[in-house]
Design a protein around this motif. Structure first.
Motif, PDB file in Angstrom:
ATOM      1  N   LEU A  34      12.886 -25.742 -85.596  1.00  0.00           N
ATOM      2  CA  LEU A  34      13.402 -24.334 -85.005  1.00  0.00           C
ATOM      3  C   LEU A  34      14.419 -24.469 -83.959  1.00  0.00           C
ATOM      4  N   ALA A  35      14.023 -25.378 -83.025  1.00  0.00           N
ATOM      5  CA  ALA A  35      15.226 -25.688 -82.038  1.00  0.00           C
ATOM      6  C   ALA A  35      16.457 -26.370 -82.435  1.00  0.00           C
ATOM      7  N   THR A  36      16.311 -27.205 -83.445  1.00  0.00           N
ATOM      8  CA  THR A  36      17.459 -28.074 -84.013  1.00  0.00           C
ATOM      9  C   THR A  36      18.357 -26.953 -84.808  1.00  0.00           C
ATOM     10  N   GLY A  37      17.768 -25.948 -85.610  1.00  0.00           N
ATOM     11  CA  GLY A  37      18.371 -24.912 -86.245  1.00  0.00           C
ATOM     12  C   GLY A  37      19.063 -24.095 -85.238  1.00  0.00           C
ATOM     13  N   THR A  38      18.209 -23.859 -84.066  1.00  0.00           N
ATOM     14  CA  THR A  38      19.061 -22.590 -83.210  1.00  0.00           C
ATOM     15  C   THR A  38      20.179 -23.339 -82.584  1.00  0.00           C
ATOM     16  N   TYR A  39      20.136 -24.523 -82.522  1.00  0.00           N
ATOM     17  CA  TYR A  39      21.302 -25.344 -81.727  1.00  0.00           C
ATOM     18  C   TYR A  39      22.774 -25.306 -82.647  1.00  0.00           C
ATOM     19  N   ALA A  40      22.258 -25.487 -84.061  1.00  0.00           N
ATOM     20  CA  ALA A  40      23.294 -25.264 -85.085  1.00  0.00           C
ATOM     21  C   ALA A  40      23.905 -23.857 -85.049  1.00  0.00           C
ATOM     22  N   VAL A  41      23.180 -22.738 -85.145  1.00  0.00           N
ATOM     23  CA  VAL A  41      23.446 -21.469 -85.167  1.00  0.00           C
ATOM     24  C   VAL A  41      24.222 -21.009 -83.754  1.00  0.00           C
ATOM     25  N   VAL A  42      23.624 -21.360 -82.824  1.00  0.00           N
ATOM     26  CA  VAL A  42      24.228 -20.805 -81.599  1.00  0.00           C
ATOM     27  C   VAL A  42      25.624 -21.517 -81.319  1.00  0.00           C
ATOM     28  N   VAL A  91      22.238 -37.441 -79.587  1.00  0.00           N
ATOM     29  CA  VAL A  91      22.534 -36.407 -80.007  1.00  0.00           C
ATOM     30  C   VAL A  91      22.658 -35.081 -79.051  1.00  0.00           C
ATOM     31  N   PHE A  92      21.249 -34.961 -78.807  1.00  0.00           N
ATOM     32  CA  PHE A  92      21.008 -33.603 -78.111  1.00  0.00           C
ATOM     33  C   PHE A  92      21.218 -33.810 -76.389  1.00  0.00           C
ATOM     34  N   SER A  93      21.150 -35.150 -75.936  1.00  0.00           N
ATOM     35  CA  SER A  93      21.733 -35.213 -74.759  1.00  0.00           C
ATOM     36  C   SER A  93      23.049 -34.962 -74.465  1.00  0.00           C
ATOM     37  N   ALA A  94      24.076 -35.367 -75.662  1.00  0.00           N
ATOM     38  CA  ALA A  94      25.279 -35.036 -75.677  1.00  0.00           C
ATOM     39  C   ALA A  94      25.676 -33.412 -75.354  1.00  0.00           C
ATOM     40  N   LEU A  95      24.983 -32.604 -76.404  1.00  0.00           N
ATOM     41  CA  LEU A  95      24.968 -31.407 -76.330  1.00  0.00           C
ATOM     42  C   LEU A  95      24.424 -30.782 -74.983  1.00  0.00           C
ATOM     43  N   ASN A  96      23.540 -31.208 -74.537  1.00  0.00           N
ATOM     44  CA  ASN A  96      22.830 -30.468 -73.319  1.00  0.00           C
ATOM     45  C   ASN A  96      23.602 -30.771 -72.100  1.00  0.00           C
ATOM     46  N   LEU A  97      24.162 -32.027 -71.905  1.00  0.00           N
ATOM     47  CA  LEU A  97      24.911 -32.476 -70.813  1.00  0.00           C
ATOM     48  C   LEU A  97      26.589 -32.092 -70.973  1.00  0.00           C
ATOM     49  N   PHE A  98      27.135 -31.956 -72.076  1.00  0.00           N
ATOM     50  CA  PHE A  98      28.466 -31.844 -72.042  1.00  0.00           C
ATOM     51  C   PHE A  98      29.043 -30.650 -72.966  1.00  0.00           C
TER      52      PHE A  98
END
Length: 412
Positions: A34-42, A91-98
């Motif tokens: 669910l979290a992965t899908g929400t990242y993609a949608v947002v 992947v998620f550290s790249a999204l969350n940090l940058f």
């Protein structure tokens, strides 16, 4: 708040809530999906809105990229069962940090974090008010104790979330008409912190309040001194947890207050010394600690309960030092942001928030890599501490680039 700002808050609320779902009775795998899908949608919505962007600060980017390289080396050396974890860490550290911190403003993140925390912590309020106790399960107690966990599966998670929310409320109160909201929300977070009895989170909140108080009374220079004292105090606490110093009896009682953590941390140090260069790979650390004399009461195998030692265990001295450099860089940038902050923005809140993250990491297994909500929320705090230039990733730029490439191929 205009419509665009409101949409920013709503999208971040969806993102933070989706990440938090893995810490509820929802099966963890479903929560992560669910979290992965929400990242993609947002992020897709943000791209369409023309708001998607990246921001990086070199003092943070360089050690993070070096850590990614270490993760890939670890995967090459220890490929069994770490493919998903390696990809998730990178992947998620790249999204969350940058990416996320460049796409959404600081104020939207603070508001969304405060709302999620207050709502979840506030669920425990009627249970306390009416003295309601359940024997486990949703809205229940942890292992038949009196520690409430709201809709989460562990009181330590409730305490961490409540600590994040309580400190975020200082950013919510950036205008007079919002202060009553911050007071109510802060009260809910204090209830969550009280009923969950999380000592690490409570220590982080105390440190955050001290930082904010010193900042308001004496300014940023005094905050630098308090920060240095706090780091030194954390080092002393870590040493006391390992055992008494010089046979002094008073130091023994302090160390005993850490329960089994002293034994776990000592076992971790022995394990690190066995493989100092690159560690054991991105694997579960419980069996490693047990093999090096870590406490195993009733046959239970415990993790290290220290994010910094966990990074040293997984990636050796190389990765561990790089992780400490990332933490130090975020601290420096947060101090600089606080120095430039005004009463009408939220920049001054990120150093106290970062302090909460770093204290919780001292006693828990949640470095800024991964998909647990403590890791994600911590990584976002690190990301918002950066001061680099924002680089938009607008749809028209992408379509222009594609059309130019197509035109070059046709004429070439």
């Amino acid at each position: 708040m205009d419509r665009s700002a409101a949409l920013d808050v709503i999208l971040l609320l969806c993102l933070l809530a989706a990440v938090l779902s893995a810490a509820t009775p929802v099966p963890q795998r479903i929560g992560y999906l669910l979290a992965t899908g929400t990242y993609a949608v947002v992020l897709a919505i943000s791209f369409v809105r023309g708001r998607l962007a990246v921001r990086f600060d070199r003092v943070v980017l360089v050690p993070v990229v070096a850590l990614w390289a270490v993760f890939l080396v670890e995967y090459w050396l220890h490929p069994d069962g770490t493919t998903l974890r390696t990809g998730t860490y990178i992947v998620f550290s790249a999204l969350n940090l940058f990416v996320v911190p460049a796409t959404f403003p600081r104020e939207a993140f603070i508001d969304a974090l405060a709302v999620v925390s207050a709502v979840v912590a506030g669920i425990a309020l009627p249970l306390v008010w009416f003295d309601v106790m359940y024997n486990g399960g949703l809205l229940g107690v942890w292992h038949s104790s009196k520690y409430l966990d709201s809709v989460l599966t562990n009181p330590n998670k409730l305490s961490a979330l409540s600590a994040f929310g309580f400190v975020a409320m200082f950013g919510v109160a950036r205008s007079r008409r919002r202060k009553w909201v911050a007071v109510v929300g802060g009260g809910c977070c204090l209830v969550g912190l009280a009923v969950s009895q999380g000592r690490a989170a409570a220590l982080g909140v105390v440190g955050a309040v001290v930082l904010l108080g010193v900042y308001r009374l004496f300014g940023t220079r005094a905050v630098v001194g308090v920060t240095v004292i706090g780091i030194a105090g954390a080092a002393v606490l870590f040493r006391l947890a390992l055992g008494p110093i010089g046979g002094i009896e008073a130091t023994r009682s302090v160390g005993e207050a850490f329960n089994t953590r002293g034994g776990l941390w000592s076992a971790a140090i022995r394990a690190i010394l066995d493989r100092p260069a690159l560690g054991y790979g991105l694997v579960d650390d419980g069996p490693i600690l047990a093999a090096h004399g870590g406490p195993t009461p009733a046959g239970n195998v415990y993790s290290v309960h220290n994010s910094y030692l966990r990074m040293f265990l997984m990636t050796g001295v190389i990765g561990g030092v790089l992780y400490l450099l990332v933490c130090l860089a975020a601290l420096v940038r947060s101090l600089e942001a606080m120095a430039r902050s005004t009463a009408l923005d939220t920049a001054h809140v990120f150093l106290p928030l970062l302090g909460v993250v770093l204290v919780i990491e001292l006693f828990g297994n949640s470095p800024i890599f991964g998909l647990s909500f403590v890791s994600v929320y911590g990584a976002l705090v690190f990301g918002y501490s950066q001061q680099g230039k924002r680089l938009p990733l607008r749809a028209e730029r992408v379509t222009t680039w594609i059309s130019e490439r197509t035109r070059d191929e046709e004429t070439g």
